[in-house]
Design an enzyme around this catalytic site. Structure first.
Site, short mmCIF file in Angstrom:
data_model
loop_
_atom_site.label_atom_id
_atom_site.label_comp_id
_atom_site.label_asym_id
_atom_site.label_seq_id
_atom_site.Cartn_x
_atom_site.Cartn_y
_atom_site.Cartn_z
N GLU A 1 8.95 1.02 -3.01
CA GLU A 1 8.09 -0.17 -3.10
C GLU A 1 8.85 -1.31 -3.76
O GLU A 1 8.77 -2.46 -3.34
CB GLU A 1 6.83 0.13 -3.91
CG GLU A 1 5.90 1.15 -3.26
CD GLU A 1 4.61 1.35 -4.05
OE1 GLU A 1 4.12 0.38 -4.66
OE2 GLU A 1 4.09 2.48 -4.05
N GLU B 1 -10.16 -6.19 7.00
CA GLU B 1 -10.30 -4.74 6.96
C GLU B 1 -9.34 -4.15 5.94
O GLU B 1 -8.13 -4.43 5.97
CB GLU B 1 -10.01 -4.16 8.35
CG GLU B 1 -10.56 -2.78 8.53
CD GLU B 1 -10.32 -2.22 9.93
OE1 GLU B 1 -10.45 -1.02 10.11
OE2 GLU B 1 -9.98 -3.02 10.83
N HIS C 1 0.86 -1.18 0.00
CA HIS C 1 0.00 0.00 0.00
C HIS C 1 0.90 1.23 0.00
O HIS C 1 1.85 1.30 0.78
CB HIS C 1 -0.90 -0.01 1.24
CG HIS C 1 -1.84 1.15 1.29
ND1 HIS C 1 -2.97 1.22 0.50
CD2 HIS C 1 -1.80 2.30 2.00
CE1 HIS C 1 -3.60 2.37 0.72
NE2 HIS C 1 -2.90 3.04 1.63
#
Ligand code: GRF
Length: 203
Positions: free
Chosen positions: A174, A143, A109
């Site tokens: 990343e 979640e 993310h």
């Protein structure tokens, strides 16, 4: 050999970094397949060129989120993966799908979680005025953008940053932390206790 299935939706630059690291570092793991939910994902061609089965399971072909996730799950499982890697896979997943891969599905993310969940994370970071931003690799739980954190990298936010310049600086990180985190998983070095990941020393 451990088996990894990578899910993408688009350009797949993280997928490319993972494939490259697996080859260069001679991982005891095989990228068993790359699956996209979009037929036009440009990352598919790269995977195919590297001899990796590259498939499409298009969400638009299914009447519901549940039906799509069930079809995707059966396609993934046909490759008997030890690990499922979400690499720019732009779908909210159903709870049964997430439960099926509990402890063996990772996501990246583009923010320092728990800050800035959801979309447009770089815009969110600029609007909040944070001076550090970054990326997080985490286990996937029900979640959205939560789940035990495996790795993070931080970058400075510069005064003249735009969403694009900030995104590029984060993306570079990343491509470093995601292959590294996956390598720790396949080497059996990750354990999770009370929602906290511990990275055990290499043997
Ligand atoms: C990355 O920024 C990733 O963190 C986010 O979506 C983007 C995907 O980029 N989840 P790519 O397809 O890996 O190039």
């Amino acid at each position: 050999m451990r088996r990894i299935v990578i899910l993408i939706s688009g350009r797949g630059s993280n997928m490319r970094a993972i494939i490259r690291a697996a080859q260069n570092e001679e991982w005891p793991a095989q990228i068993a397949a790359v699956i996209s939910n979009k037929a036009d994902a440009s990352g598919l061609a790269y995977a195919a060129e590297h001899g990796i089965p590259a498939l499409v399971v298009a969400n638009k072909d299914y009447p519901s989120r549940e039906a799509f996730d069930a079809a995707l799950q059966s396609k993934i499982d046909s490759f008997t993966p030890d690990l499922v890697v979400l690499a720019g896979f732009m779908r909210v997943l159903t709870t049964p799908f997430v439960a099926h891969y509990a402890g063996r599905m990772l996501n990246i993310h583009p923010s320092l979680l728990p800050s800035f969940v959801g979309l447009a994370t770089h815009r969110q970071a600029l609007a909040a005025g944070v001076k550090l931003h970054g990326a997080t690799v985490h286990f996937v739980t029900a979640e959205l953008d939560h789940g035990p954190i495996v790795a993070q990298a931080a970058v400075p936010v510069l005064a003249d940053d735009t969403e694009d310049t900030l995104a590029a600086r984060v993306l570079e990180q990343e491509h470093i932390i995601y292959p590294r985190a996956i390598r720790c998983f396949i080497d059996g070095r990750l354990s999770v206790l009370d929602g906290v990941v511990r990275i055990n020393q290499a043997a």
